[in-house]
Design a protein around this motif. Structure first.
Motif, PDB file in Angstrom:
ATOM      1  N   VAL A 222       0.854  -1.193   0.000  1.00  0.00           N
ATOM      2  CA  VAL A 222       0.000   0.000   0.000  1.00  0.00           C
ATOM      3  C   VAL A 222       0.887   1.240   0.000  1.00  0.00           C
ATOM      4  O   VAL A 222       1.744   1.404   0.878  1.00  0.00           O
ATOM      5  CB  VAL A 222      -0.926   0.012   1.233  1.00  0.00           C
ATOM      6  CG1 VAL A 222      -1.781   1.282   1.232  1.00  0.00           C
ATOM      7  CG2 VAL A 222      -1.803  -1.234   1.252  1.00  0.00           C
ATOM      8  N   PRO A 223       0.719   2.132  -0.972  1.00  0.00           N
ATOM      9  CA  PRO A 223       1.573   3.322  -1.042  1.00  0.00           C
ATOM     10  C   PRO A 223       1.221   4.334   0.033  1.00  0.00           C
ATOM     11  O   PRO A 223       0.043   4.605   0.291  1.00  0.00           O
ATOM     12  CB  PRO A 223       1.279   3.879  -2.438  1.00  0.00           C
ATOM     13  CG  PRO A 223      -0.123   3.431  -2.739  1.00  0.00           C
ATOM     14  CD  PRO A 223      -0.257   2.082  -2.084  1.00  0.00           C
ATOM     15  N   ARG A 224       2.252   4.904   0.654  1.00  0.00           N
ATOM     16  CA  ARG A 224       2.040   5.911   1.693  1.00  0.00           C
ATOM     17  C   ARG A 224       2.936   7.134   1.527  1.00  0.00           C
ATOM     18  O   ARG A 224       2.641   8.182   2.078  1.00  0.00           O
ATOM     19  CB  ARG A 224       2.317   5.300   3.080  1.00  0.00           C
ATOM     20  CG  ARG A 224       1.468   4.099   3.456  1.00  0.00           C
ATOM     21  CD  ARG A 224       0.029   4.469   3.631  1.00  0.00           C
ATOM     22  NE  ARG A 224      -0.766   3.351   4.132  1.00  0.00           N
ATOM     23  CZ  ARG A 224      -2.089   3.347   4.173  1.00  0.00           C
ATOM     24  NH1 ARG A 224      -2.768   4.408   3.774  1.00  0.00           N
ATOM     25  NH2 ARG A 224      -2.752   2.295   4.631  1.00  0.00           N
ATOM     26  N   VAL A 257      -0.324   8.847   5.337  1.00  0.00           N
ATOM     27  CA  VAL A 257       0.363   9.371   4.149  1.00  0.00           C
ATOM     28  C   VAL A 257       1.273  10.533   4.535  1.00  0.00           C
ATOM     29  O   VAL A 257       0.918  11.375   5.365  1.00  0.00           O
ATOM     30  CB  VAL A 257      -0.662   9.819   3.089  1.00  0.00           C
ATOM     31  CG1 VAL A 257       0.031  10.524   1.922  1.00  0.00           C
ATOM     32  CG2 VAL A 257      -1.453   8.620   2.582  1.00  0.00           C
ATOM     33  N   THR A 258       2.463  10.559   3.936  1.00  0.00           N
ATOM     34  CA  THR A 258       3.415  11.659   4.146  1.00  0.00           C
ATOM     35  C   THR A 258       3.853  12.212   2.792  1.00  0.00           C
ATOM     36  O   THR A 258       3.746  11.536   1.758  1.00  0.00           O
ATOM     37  CB  THR A 258       4.658  11.190   4.922  1.00  0.00           C
ATOM     38  OG1 THR A 258       5.330  10.181   4.161  1.00  0.00           O
ATOM     39  CG2 THR A 258       4.284  10.654   6.288  1.00  0.00           C
ATOM     40  N   LEU A 259       4.355  13.426   2.817  1.00  0.00           N
ATOM     41  CA  LEU A 259       4.840  14.079   1.598  1.00  0.00           C
ATOM     42  C   LEU A 259       6.243  14.617   1.828  1.00  0.00           C
ATOM     43  O   LEU A 259       6.500  15.277   2.835  1.00  0.00           O
ATOM     44  CB  LEU A 259       3.906  15.234   1.192  1.00  0.00           C
ATOM     45  CG  LEU A 259       4.402  16.181   0.090  1.00  0.00           C
ATOM     46  CD1 LEU A 259       4.560  15.439  -1.232  1.00  0.00           C
ATOM     47  CD2 LEU A 259       3.461  17.376  -0.070  1.00  0.00           C
ATOM     48  N   GLU A 304      13.000   5.613  -2.055  1.00  0.00           N
ATOM     49  CA  GLU A 304      12.407   5.738  -0.727  1.00  0.00           C
ATOM     50  C   GLU A 304      10.949   6.205  -0.760  1.00  0.00           C
ATOM     51  O   GLU A 304      10.352   6.427   0.299  1.00  0.00           O
ATOM     52  CB  GLU A 304      13.238   6.709   0.118  1.00  0.00           C
ATOM     53  CG  GLU A 304      14.645   6.186   0.428  1.00  0.00           C
ATOM     54  CD  GLU A 304      15.510   7.239   1.106  1.00  0.00           C
ATOM     55  OE1 GLU A 304      15.069   8.422   1.139  1.00  0.00           O
ATOM     56  OE2 GLU A 304      16.602   6.892   1.577  1.00  0.00           O
ATOM     57  N   HIS A 305      10.370   6.364  -1.952  1.00  0.00           N
ATOM     58  CA  HIS A 305       9.003   6.875  -2.060  1.00  0.00           C
ATOM     59  C   HIS A 305       8.174   6.008  -2.998  1.00  0.00           C
ATOM     60  O   HIS A 305       8.718   5.182  -3.739  1.00  0.00           O
ATOM     61  CB  HIS A 305       9.027   8.331  -2.522  1.00  0.00           C
ATOM     62  CG  HIS A 305       9.629   9.263  -1.514  1.00  0.00           C
ATOM     63  ND1 HIS A 305      10.991   9.475  -1.421  1.00  0.00           N
ATOM     64  CD2 HIS A 305       9.060  10.015  -0.529  1.00  0.00           C
ATOM     65  CE1 HIS A 305      11.238  10.321  -0.425  1.00  0.00           C
ATOM     66  NE2 HIS A 305      10.078  10.663   0.128  1.00  0.00           N
ATOM     67  N   LEU A 330       7.897   4.487  -9.421  1.00  0.00           N
ATOM     68  CA  LEU A 330       6.864   5.224  -8.703  1.00  0.00           C
ATOM     69  C   LEU A 330       5.627   5.358  -9.590  1.00  0.00           C
ATOM     70  O   LEU A 330       5.742   5.470 -10.820  1.00  0.00           O
ATOM     71  CB  LEU A 330       7.341   6.618  -8.297  1.00  0.00           C
ATOM     72  CG  LEU A 330       8.260   6.725  -7.068  1.00  0.00           C
ATOM     73  CD1 LEU A 330       9.665   6.255  -7.390  1.00  0.00           C
ATOM     74  CD2 LEU A 330       8.300   8.161  -6.559  1.00  0.00           C
ATOM     75  N   ALA A 331       4.458   5.336  -8.984  1.00  0.00           N
ATOM     76  CA  ALA A 331       3.251   5.692  -9.717  1.00  0.00           C
ATOM     77  C   ALA A 331       3.180   7.214  -9.783  1.00  0.00           C
ATOM     78  O   ALA A 331       3.471   7.896  -8.797  1.00  0.00           O
ATOM     79  CB  ALA A 331       2.020   5.132  -9.021  1.00  0.00           C
ATOM     80  N   VAL A 332       2.817   7.747 -10.950  1.00  0.00           N
ATOM     81  CA  VAL A 332       2.824   9.198 -11.155  1.00  0.00           C
ATOM     82  C   VAL A 332       1.399   9.736 -11.171  1.00  0.00           C
ATOM     83  O   VAL A 332       0.522   9.218 -11.874  1.00  0.00           O
ATOM     84  CB  VAL A 332       3.544   9.567 -12.466  1.00  0.00           C
ATOM     85  CG1 VAL A 332       3.415  11.068 -12.741  1.00  0.00           C
ATOM     86  CG2 VAL A 332       5.010   9.165 -12.403  1.00  0.00           C
TER      87      VAL A 332
END
Length: 428
Positions: A222-224, A257-259, A304-305, A330-332
């Motif tokens: 799961v992407p975060r 989720v973080t940015l 790392e993302h 990465l998914a864009v």
């Protein structure tokens, strides 16, 4: 083959997409056995600097500290004379087979007319809109632009013959020879055509990514972890990504989720505004800012993302960062502005949101969080997109083929030896 590269900036003192692209191509051509001399400005360098393969000696408009009309014109005259002498010396010493022009705006566009008159083949790689408006070059427009004052129009008429004699300006109706132009995107070519430039036959060479440097890496189920990389300026739309985070954190599935925002504060006021937004609840502690990252460390940052946000609100020529992120797995999630529409296919290799719309951006990101299968399908498709259409080796191969065609067509096109120095010599 000896190739003289003209560009206004070259990485040491500034890193941007255009400058990175130029450096990568120069190094690639050298690896393939070509001799390349880069002639660039001394912006960011305290004094003129010559090293093997790079001369940082040209004067650029950004070096002038004041804009009083009289002193500005005198400085422009000095700049043009200096730059023309530098170009002549480079041609005399290096004896190039072709001249490869990247971005010469704010340097001396009129130098290009002297090179045309000399008979050297010129080829252009266009990665922004400068060529579409080359007539707005300060020196050229000073002689041929609109003049409201009678004394200025009279001075132009009297001074033009001498300026032409010394090669400082072309004939008034002269135009750059744009038969050999390479555009970095279809968008840029359409823009130049709309501006009335004769570039119908120009090539479109989309930028390419080093697939050995930016490698596909596995991601969590799961992407975060969200990522933005690039300059912190308003037209990049970074505020949209920050606003999206506020919407994401209101949803239960978005609570983890973080940015990460990685980039240089080119506009310090805008960068401060972003940090103030991030410091307020509920964003406090969920957005981290990284200073400008050396390019060699970017692959690790991508690893790392999970999701890359491309939030531009202007018609960006072509986003190298999107391609790097896709290559890295990465998914864009991005806006399809300018050349980005030639990369992103909504629902196929990425998700597209409306520009300057943080809520829509958040909804696209939450789709990837809710549906991990979609996230993994899009990131695999993104990698295939880069492998099939945007590899650096493929780009370099096409550039080299174009250079060979241009050099080989010199006699047919009338270049021949019209004042062109005899071949020989090497990189100064």
């Amino acid at each position: 083959m000896r190739i003289l590269v003209l560009t206004n900036l070259y990485p040491e003192h500034y890193i941007g997409g255009y400058e990175l692209a130029c450096r990568d191509v120069v190094e690639g051509l050298r690896r393939r056995g070509h001799e390349v001399l880069v002639l660039t400005s001394r912006y960011g360098v305290p004094r003129p600097k010559r090293e093997k393969g790079v001369w940082r000696v040209l004067q650029g408009d950004c070096l002038y500290p004041r804009r009083e009309p009289f002193y500005w014109r005198m400085w422009l005259l000095r700049k043009e004379i200096t730059n023309l002498l530098v170009v002549k010396r480079a041609v005399r010493q290096f004896k190039p087979d072709i001249v490869y022009v990247w971005n010469y705006f704010n340097i001396s566009v009129c130098n290009l007319f002297w090179l045309q008159q000399l008979g050297l083949p010129l080829m252009y790689f266009v990665f922004d809109n400068w060529l579409a408006h080359w007539e707005s070059d300060p020196w050229y427009s000073a002689w041929y632009g609109e003049g409201k004052k009678l004394w200025l129009r009279a001075a132009r008429r009297l001074g033009r013959p001498m300026a032409r004699f010394f090669g400082l300006i072309p004939q008034q109706n002269a135009s750059l020879d744009l038969r050999f132009v390479q555009f970095g995107s279809e968008y840029l070519k359409r823009y130049a055509l709309a501006a009335g430039k004769a570039v119908n036959e120009a090539e479109v060479l989309h930028w390419g990514i080093d697939l050995n440097l930016f490698t596909f890496t596995e991601k969590p189920p799961v992407p975060r972890r969200l990522l933005y990389t690039g300059q912190l300026v308003r037209h990049k739309g970074v505020h949209t990504a920050v606003e999206a985070m506020a919407h994401i954190l209101q949803r239960p599935e978005g609570k983890d989720v973080t940015l990460t925002v990685a980039g240089e504060d080119v506009d310090q006021a805008y960068g401060l505004r972003l940090r103030q937004m991030a410091a307020a609840p509920p964003l406090r502690g969920r957005i981290s800012f990284l200073e400008k990252i050396p390019r060699g460390q970017l692959p690790e940052v991508y690893r790392e993302h999970d999701i890359f946000i491309s939030s531009s609100i202007w018609d960006e020529p072509l986003s190298i960062a999107i391609l790097e992120a896709m290559a890295s797995g990465l998914a864009v999630v991005g806006t399809a502005t300018g050349g980005a529409a030639e990369i992103l296919n909504d629902g196929v290799n990425g998700l597209v949101f409306r520009k300057d719309d943080g809520r829509d951006c958040a909804e696209k990101i939450l789709q990837l969080v809710r549906y991990p299968a979609l996230f993994h399908r899009l990131r695999r498709a993104g990698r295939r997109t880069v492998e099939e259409r945007f590899s650096f080796d493929g780009l370099l191969e096409r550039i080299e083929q174009s250079i060979a065609r241009l050099a080989g067509s010199g006699a047919r096109l009338g270049f021949g030896n019209l004042g062109c120095p005899s071949r020989g010599g090497g990189v100064p």
